[in-house]
Scaffold this motif. Structure first.
Motif, mmCIF file in Angstrom:
data_model
loop_
_atom_site.group_PDB
_atom_site.id
_atom_site.type_symbol
_atom_site.label_atom_id
_atom_site.label_comp_id
_atom_site.label_asym_id
_atom_site.label_seq_id
_atom_site.Cartn_x
_atom_site.Cartn_y
_atom_site.Cartn_z
ATOM 1 N N CYS A 87 1.051 -1.256 0.095
ATOM 2 C CA CYS A 87 0.147 0.058 0.083
ATOM 3 C C CYS A 87 1.055 1.075 -0.235
ATOM 4 N N HIS A 131 1.463 3.196 3.308
ATOM 5 C CA HIS A 131 1.841 2.580 4.513
ATOM 6 C C HIS A 131 2.767 3.296 5.568
ATOM 7 N N CYS A 146 0.689 5.479 7.672
ATOM 8 C CA CYS A 146 -0.596 5.245 8.096
ATOM 9 C C CYS A 146 -0.338 4.603 9.539
ATOM 10 N N ARG A 180 -2.500 2.915 11.002
ATOM 11 C CA ARG A 180 -3.267 1.593 11.276
ATOM 12 C C ARG A 180 -2.637 0.188 10.434
ATOM 13 N N HIS A 181 -1.606 0.605 9.803
ATOM 14 C CA HIS A 181 -0.858 -0.386 8.775
ATOM 15 C C HIS A 181 -0.296 -1.822 9.458
ATOM 16 N N ILE A 182 -0.565 -2.607 8.747
ATOM 17 C CA ILE A 182 -0.594 -4.044 9.406
ATOM 18 C C ILE A 182 0.889 -4.567 8.838
ATOM 19 N N CYS A 219 -8.012 -0.911 0.782
ATOM 20 C CA CYS A 219 -7.336 -0.873 1.874
ATOM 21 C C CYS A 219 -7.482 -2.319 2.604
ATOM 22 N N HIS A 220 -6.378 -2.719 3.146
ATOM 23 C CA HIS A 220 -6.322 -4.098 3.777
ATOM 24 C C HIS A 220 -7.060 -4.398 4.942
ATOM 25 N N LEU A 221 -7.426 -3.222 5.675
ATOM 26 C CA LEU A 221 -8.499 -3.404 6.765
ATOM 27 C C LEU A 221 -9.946 -4.117 6.201
HETATM 28 FE FE1 SF4 Z 1 -2.725 0.883 3.536
HETATM 29 FE FE2 SF4 Z 1 -5.035 0.275 4.826
HETATM 30 FE FE3 SF4 Z 1 -2.641 -0.909 5.370
HETATM 31 FE FE4 SF4 Z 1 -3.037 1.615 6.138
HETATM 32 S S1 SF4 Z 1 -4.170 -0.255 6.842
HETATM 33 S S2 SF4 Z 1 -1.341 0.895 5.105
HETATM 34 S S3 SF4 Z 1 -4.360 2.356 4.471
HETATM 35 S S4 SF4 Z 1 -3.686 -0.968 3.271
#
Ligand code: SF4
Length: 330
Positions: free
Chosen positions: A281, A284, A287, A289-291, A313-315
């Motif tokens: 992403c 990232h 972000c 909230r990035h995983i 978005c991976h969320l």
């Molecule tokens: Fe990107 Fe969503 Fe992951 Fe944030 S949570 S880095 S916006 S994919």
């Protein structure tokens, strides 16, 4: 009216010591705009939104994907075949001060598209220009004035008169009020809103100003580093943004107190270089909230998060085999 299909626009530019580098300004944008609709394209500077607008009108060439206008693929039309396109679609640029030729009267500037793309001549052309000035709220006495005799707002009205001279169905407006004084901005926006309604125009409205887009557009697409990361009805996106980038953009807007969203993370850092796109992403690194292991490795696919509301978005990515994505959407 307008459809962008997996649009890519990359520019080859000279780097240091004559090396060639590729600027990836637009990377797979897909967007449909129905006739009579006003759609906002928002994002920070460097997001690629202006390049999308220019590519939609063939002012820059797409390097991949397609642009369809009224169902016709215009992506690779030769210059000679672009004349009908100029009649159907026009652009209004950010800076009216540089968009007008200082040596041309208002009459000549507004008549220019009629001279180039129509058979309207002589008195009929004069009458049409006078009528266009009336539509944009300028009196006939402005016909013989030069740009230096006009205020910023009057210049932008002249640019809009020129853009609608051929009765286009689509206007791409690239930050049309950002070079104007705040008091004049409100007048031009009000005028644009009325014009869109009265003429049934289709708007692609490019802006970094979310409040302006909320006022003018029923639908909004949010761009980040050459991609649309969220799209939906303006009120849905603004009231319940799904992508962390949209949330961060909205948190920076000074809404009236009643509309001020609580608890949203502000935006930190800068947009990465479009020369060296990050893996996974592209948001990232900024972000909150990035995983780890997912967002920095895999590009998120687009998913529907509501009626006519999509985000990348991976969320929200469904887990393999069904069920929720890697993290609860919250
Ligand atoms: Fe990107 Fe969503 Fe992951 Fe944030 S949570 S880095 S916006 S994919």
């Amino acid at each position: 009216m307008l459809e962008l299909r997996d649009l890519h626009v990359h520019f080859d530019v000279s780097g240091r010591r004559g090396s060639r580098i590729v600027v990836r300004a637009v990377n797979g944008v897909s967007l449909k705009i129905a006739r009579g609709e006003a759609v906002g394209l928002v994002g920070e500077s460097g997001s690629g939104k202006s390049t999308v607008g220019k590519a939609a009108l063939r002012l820059v060439d797409a390097t991949g994907g397609a642009v369809l206008l009224d169902g016709e693929d215009i992506t690779r039309l030769g210059r000679a075949d672009q004349r009908p396109l100029r009649r159907k679609a026009q652009m209004v640029f950010q800076d009216p001060h540089s968009a007008l030729n200082p040596r041309m009267t208002v009459l000549r500037s507004v008549a220019e598209p009629l001279i180039l793309h129509s058979d309207v001549r002589g008195t009929a052309r004069w009458r049409r220009v006078a009528e266009l000035l009336e539509i944009v709220g300028l009196e006939r006495q402005f016909l013989y004035r030069y740009p230096h005799e006009l205020s910023g707002g009057q210049k932008q009205r002249v640019c809009i008169a020129r853009a609608i001279a051929l009765n286009p169905a689509l206007l791409v407006l690239d930050e049309p009020t950002s070079a104007l004084d705040v008091s004049v901005q409100a007048q031009i926006l009000e005028f644009l809103k009325a014009l869109q309604k009265e003429m049934g125009l289709t708007f692609l409205f490019i802006s970094h100003n979310l409040a302006v887009v909320r006022y003018l557009c029923a639908r909004v697409a949010v761009m980040y580093l050459g991609r649309i990361v969220e799209e939906g009805a303006t009120e849905d996106v603004f009231n319940a943004p799904r992508h962390p980038y949209t949330e961060a953009l909205l948190s920076a807007v000074p809404w009236p107190e009643a509309d001020q969203p609580a608890g949203r993370a502000p935006l930190h850092g800068d947009v990465p270089s479009p020369v060296d796109l990050p893996p996974g992403c592209s948001f990232h690194a900024r972000c909150t909230r990035h995983i780890a292991g997912t967002c920095d490795a895999l590009a998120p696919p687009e998913v529907e998060v509501g009626p006519m509301h999509r985000t990348a978005c991976h969320l929200y990515t469904p887990a393999p085999g069904g069920g929720q994505g890697p993290v609860s959407a919250g």
